[in-house]
Design an enzyme around this catalytic site. Structure first.
Site, mmCIF file in Angstrom:
data_model
loop_
_atom_site.group_PDB
_atom_site.id
_atom_site.type_symbol
_atom_site.label_atom_id
_atom_site.label_comp_id
_atom_site.label_asym_id
_atom_site.label_seq_id
_atom_site.Cartn_x
_atom_site.Cartn_y
_atom_site.Cartn_z
ATOM 1 N N ARG A 140 4.996 35.614 39.085
ATOM 2 C CA ARG A 140 4.881 34.873 40.340
ATOM 3 C C ARG A 140 6.260 34.470 40.870
ATOM 4 N NH1 ARG A 140 3.228 30.420 39.460
ATOM 5 N NH2 ARG A 140 2.740 30.567 37.245
ATOM 6 N N LYS A 142 -3.674 32.836 41.733
ATOM 7 C CA LYS A 142 -3.131 31.493 41.693
ATOM 8 C C LYS A 142 -3.036 30.889 43.098
ATOM 9 C CE LYS A 142 -2.985 30.212 37.470
ATOM 10 N NZ LYS A 142 -2.242 30.601 36.303
ATOM 11 N N HIS A 202 -6.003 23.166 35.611
ATOM 12 C CA HIS A 202 -5.361 24.385 35.102
ATOM 13 C C HIS A 202 -5.605 24.419 33.598
ATOM 14 C CE1 HIS A 202 -1.565 26.992 34.340
ATOM 15 N NE2 HIS A 202 -2.593 27.741 34.620
ATOM 16 N N SER A 252 1.999 28.322 31.381
ATOM 17 C CA SER A 252 1.902 29.746 31.070
ATOM 18 C C SER A 252 2.452 30.042 29.671
ATOM 19 C CB SER A 252 2.695 30.515 32.120
ATOM 20 O OG SER A 252 2.479 31.884 31.956
ATOM 21 N N LYS A 296 -3.776 28.980 26.500
ATOM 22 C CA LYS A 296 -5.077 28.711 27.133
ATOM 23 C C LYS A 296 -6.034 29.888 26.939
ATOM 24 C CE LYS A 296 -3.405 28.130 31.276
ATOM 25 N NZ LYS A 296 -1.995 28.332 30.931
ATOM 26 N N THR A 297 -5.547 31.078 27.285
ATOM 27 C CA THR A 297 -6.412 32.264 27.206
ATOM 28 C C THR A 297 -6.729 32.604 25.751
ATOM 29 O OG1 THR A 297 -5.496 33.087 29.280
ATOM 30 C CG2 THR A 297 -6.614 34.701 27.874
ATOM 31 N N ASP A 321 -8.722 29.912 32.508
ATOM 32 C CA ASP A 321 -7.558 29.434 33.270
ATOM 33 C C ASP A 321 -7.797 28.396 34.367
ATOM 34 O OD1 ASP A 321 -4.673 29.846 33.532
ATOM 35 O OD2 ASP A 321 -5.116 30.671 35.497
ATOM 36 N N ARG A 370 0.012 42.298 31.353
ATOM 37 C CA ARG A 370 -1.239 41.553 31.547
ATOM 38 C C ARG A 370 -2.461 42.449 31.607
ATOM 39 N NH1 ARG A 370 -1.451 35.753 32.593
ATOM 40 N NH2 ARG A 370 0.712 35.133 32.843
HETATM 41 N N1 LIG Z 1 0.089 29.552 17.354
HETATM 42 C C1 LIG Z 1 -0.214 30.151 18.492
HETATM 43 N N2 LIG Z 1 -1.122 29.621 19.334
HETATM 44 C C2 LIG Z 1 -1.421 30.204 20.496
HETATM 45 N N3 LIG Z 1 -0.865 31.351 20.934
HETATM 46 C C3 LIG Z 1 0.042 31.948 20.127
HETATM 47 C C4 LIG Z 1 0.398 31.386 18.893
HETATM 48 N N4 LIG Z 1 1.315 32.193 18.327
HETATM 49 C C5 LIG Z 1 1.519 33.204 19.161
HETATM 50 N N5 LIG Z 1 0.757 33.101 20.263
HETATM 51 C C6 LIG Z 1 0.780 34.022 21.415
HETATM 52 O O1 LIG Z 1 1.190 33.278 22.551
HETATM 53 C C7 LIG Z 1 0.574 33.762 23.726
HETATM 54 C C8 LIG Z 1 -0.223 32.682 24.424
HETATM 55 O O2 LIG Z 1 -0.493 33.145 25.714
HETATM 56 P P1 LIG Z 1 -1.795 32.873 26.567
HETATM 57 O O3 LIG Z 1 -2.935 32.529 25.673
HETATM 58 O O4 LIG Z 1 -1.965 34.008 27.485
HETATM 59 O O5 LIG Z 1 -1.306 31.595 27.354
HETATM 60 P P2 LIG Z 1 -1.816 30.986 28.714
HETATM 61 O O6 LIG Z 1 -3.203 31.492 28.931
HETATM 62 O O7 LIG Z 1 -1.771 29.513 28.481
HETATM 63 O O8 LIG Z 1 -0.846 31.442 29.747
HETATM 64 C C9 LIG Z 1 -0.316 34.902 23.317
HETATM 65 O O9 LIG Z 1 0.384 36.090 23.507
HETATM 66 C C10 LIG Z 1 -0.548 34.618 21.827
HETATM 67 O O10 LIG Z 1 -0.793 35.777 21.083
HETATM 68 C C1 LIG Z 2 -1.705 33.881 36.175
HETATM 69 C C2 LIG Z 2 -0.787 33.166 35.617
HETATM 70 O O1 LIG Z 2 -1.150 32.167 34.736
HETATM 71 P P1 LIG Z 2 -1.109 31.971 33.147
HETATM 72 O O2 LIG Z 2 0.220 32.440 32.678
HETATM 73 O O3 LIG Z 2 -1.301 30.512 32.966
HETATM 74 O O4 LIG Z 2 -2.227 32.778 32.504
HETATM 75 C C3 LIG Z 2 0.609 33.369 36.003
HETATM 76 O O5 LIG Z 2 1.433 32.553 35.615
HETATM 77 O O6 LIG Z 2 0.912 34.346 36.699
HETATM 78 MN MN LIG Z 3 -3.861 32.561 30.655
#
Ligand SMILES: Nc1ncnc2c1ncn2[C@@H]1O[C@H](COP(=O)(O)OP(=O)(O)O)[C@@H](O)[C@H]1O
Ligand SMILES: C=C(OP(=O)(O)O)C(=O)O
Ligand SMILES: [Mn+2]
Ligand SMILES: [Ca+2]
Length: 662
Positions: free
Chosen positions: A180, A325, A344, A362, A366-367, A381, A446
């Protein structure tokens, strides 16, 4: 067999299975030996054969090409009239402001079925009277709510960098922008938004005026109308039926259309029939730049939000996350006006109906953590919390793919199949196996997939009031405990702070962790002052007795460079203990500086890591780093010192006292 057209005919006997004439013997004989044991095709020519291949759609996600008979249970008007109405509506969406009319639109791909067109002329004004230009003479072809299969074909035929991966996902490239561009976001400041929105220092809302918005809108619309064809998605946001929003996305790329197909809620054919006028429209002309000489523009990228017109314009970035977003920002405006809190956060629910929210910036998890094989996924999200409980805003998930492994994240891995958009990944040129460790395009690779690709998705994506509020921070300083139980005031303090620390860049060797503070764990998306959302969260948590937790998914045993990231398996055990309720009743001690309550033991997690000081060999370095981080928190919170949170003076004072003390 279904009727595929009006060309059924009786076989003459002299045409073979593949349309070639058979060698004639001297006399026509019924005894002639046929080698074709299968029943022959009912086509005289290759073209006819090809036209047999596609059956008329009986369940159209694409009603413009659909064939529902007049008098079907859904329709009071004829199919042709409905198609006309839909095209009128799209023509109106794409209307040029300077010519005051919509383009002539026509359905279908110009290169395949354009001749079957339903035309919509611009009737609004007589086009012969004024403003006639070349663009008024051409048709814009509309590809309306295409299916994933149709979008795959469009992408592969016409968009460079589109490929099918070994697991069936559509690999795409988002172009120069792979993330973004928050600094290029603009929001129209008008009489209404001037007082309602958060402006100035710290706010994500950089102003633009209505006129400049219209300049950019015209630029986007002219660009879209100049193309052979545009994609239109009519979809919904928010699973709460009372507060569902109708959105229209007009875009130039099949990639964008499939992305939004996956990320928004997909309407049923009946819902699409009475879709009517959208509540919000995005014009995504991302391949085309904005004009940098335009007032308020500081780069060739501009993401412009006009709340009064209910429109958003995207110029100069093809990163699909801007659309998702962008709509989230819109929800952060619309929902609080209805006393609904937009969040969020990820969200999931246990077998007994216990709901947890996962807030975080980010990359904090969360995911990853909301996608839990033992729980129902409500969303990864964007959510709403109303008096009825929680609802997902979206219809899909957007997972980070870097270093994705089948063992650690099986549900996300398995969701990367036919229909999923896979952005900016690298794959083997022959067998199309994706190498998830590759960062050569970007680290922000992604996958966007419909939520039902996760086996235990909760459909409809709604749930009761949350029991646990988990604040995620990826602390690259390595001083925050893996988990702490928070008081309400501490929860609010950390929610308003919105801390995480990432590592700036890895190319030039080890860099300092960069602390990021983003109010409400999503300052880039909130529209009003953070205290507005914070007050709503406090009120809801109090009312429903939710418990707050701070979970560090980042470093342990030293900061980035010395220590290591906390194992995902341990974080999952911590989260399990929160969900099950065992952690609520554990034994706690209090940390220095941040005053956090930390448990002494958790099943499946080595006890020594629960207090970070134990994991650092250099205790002085630990204390110095802890104080450094505490200082950054204090400095960040200064701007909130003079704000009241809700009507409760006592809570405001408690929140101000809930930060680090040293
Ligand atoms: N202890 C941990 N807890 C959560 N995620 C972790 C951890 N260690 C490594 N990761 C990695 O960190 C990243 C977390 O990203 P994601 O879940 O997509 O975050 P968000 O959705 O908040 O943007 C993933 O690639 C995940 O595999
Ligand atoms: C979609 C997004 O959110 P997030 O990284 O929280 O998954 C982003 O930052 O582009
Ligand atoms: Mn996410
Ligand atoms: Ca309906």
């Amino acid at each position: 067999m279904a009727n595929n057209g009006d060309f059924s005919f009786v076989r003459t006997g002299s045409i073979g299975r593949h349309g070639l004439p058979k060698i004639q013997t001297h006399h026509e004989s019924k005894e002639v030996c046929h080698d074709d044991s299968a029943t022959p095709v009912k086509a005289k020519t290759i073209d006819e054969l090809h036209s047999l291949q596609k059956k008329k759609s009986s369940q159209p996600t694409t009603p413009i090409t659909g064939t529902r008979a007049p008098g079907s249970p859904f329709s009071a008007i004829s199919e042709e009239d409905r198609q006309k109405q839909q095209l009128q509506s799209i023509s109106a969406s794409l209307a040029s402001l300077t010519r005051e009319t919509g383009p002539k639109v026509v359905r279908g791909d110009p290169r395949t079925d354009g001749h079957k067109a339903v035309h919509v002329e611009h009737h609004l004004y007589d086009s012969s009277l004024f403003g006639l230009s070349d663009s008024a003479l051409k048709f814009t072809h509309i590809l309306y709510n295409l299916s994933p299969a149709e979008l795959y074909e469009q992408a592969i035929k016409y968009e460079k960098g589109s490929f099918i991966t070994a697991s069936g996902a559509l690999a795409t490239l988002s172009g120069a922008k792979t993330g973004r561009s928050p600094r290029d976001k603009r929001v129209v400041k008008d009489e209404e938004t001037e007082n309602e929105l958060w402006w100035g220092k710290g706010s994500p809302n950089i102003e633009m005026d209505e006129h400049t918005f219209l300049v950019n809108r015209e630029r986007a619309v002219d660009y879209l109308n100049s193309l052979d064809k545009v994609f239109v998605n009519d979809q919904f946001m928010n699973w709460d039926p009372e507060h569902r929003i109708k959105v229209r996305i007009v875009s130039a790329r099949a990639y964008h259309s499939l992305f939004m197909h996956n990320m928004c809620i997909r309407p049923t054919p009946e819902e699409l029939e009475d879709f009517g006028t959208p509540d919000f429209t995005i014009y995504n002309a991302g391949q085309f730049p904005c004009n940098r000489y335009t007032h308020y523009m500081t780069s060739s990228t501009s993401i412009d939000l006009n709340l009064s017109r209910r429109e958003m314009v995207i110029l100069g970035t093809q990163y699909a996350g801007e659309m998702k977003k962008g709509l989230f920002s819109v929800m952060h405006y619309l929902m609080p006006k209805r006393q609904i809190l937009s969040l969020h956060s990820g969200c999931n629910m246990g077998k007994d109906g216990d709901v947890a929210l996962f807030f975080g910036l980010s990359g904090t998890g969360k995911t990853t953590l909301s996608t839990d094989h033992n729980r129902y996924l409500i969303g990864d999200d964007e959510h709403c919390w109303s008096d009825n409980g929680v609802s997902n805003i979206e219809g899909g998930c957007y997972a980070k793919c870097i270093d994705l492994s089948k063992d650690k994240e099986p549900d996300i891995w398995n969701a990367i199949k036919f229909g999923t958009v896979l952005e900016n990944v690298v794959f083997d040129e022959h067998n199309r196996e994706v190498d998830y460790s590759e960062k050569s395009v970007t680290e922000n690779t992604r996958a966007a997939y419909p939520i039902e690709y996760i086996p235990n998705a909760k459909i409809p994506c709604v749930g009761p009031h949350p029991k646990n509020i988990i604040l995620l921070a990826c602390d690259a300083f390595g001083v925050l405990p893996p988990v702490s139980k928070l008081s309400l005031a501490q929860t609010m303090y950390h929610f308003i702070s919105g801390y995480t620390a990432l590592v700036a860049g890895t190319e030039d060797g080890i860099k300092e962790p960069q602390a990021t503070f983003s109010a409400c764990f999503g300052a880039a998306f909130i529209m009003m002052h953070p205290t507005k959302y914070a007050a709503m969260l406090a009120e809801k948590m109090q009312k429903h007795g939710a418990t707050g937790w701070l979970v560090n998914t980042g470093w342990s045993a030293g900061r980035y460079g010395t220590g290591n990231r906390i194992k995902l398996a341990y974080t999952r055990k911590i989260i399990d203990a929160i969900h099950s309720g065992t952690l609520l009743n554990a034994t706690y001690t209090k940390t220095e500086v941040f005053g956090l309550e930390i448990p002494t033991e958790i099943e499946g997690v080595p006890s020594e890591i629960l207090d970070p000081i134990n994991t650092w060999s250099d205790k002085k370095a630990y204390t110095d780093t802890l104080l450094k981080l505490g200082g950054l928190f204090k400095k960040n919170f200064e701007v909130f010192m003079n704000h009241k949170i809700g009507k409760d003076n006592k809570l405001t004072e408690e929140i101000l006292a809930a930060g680090p003390i040293f």
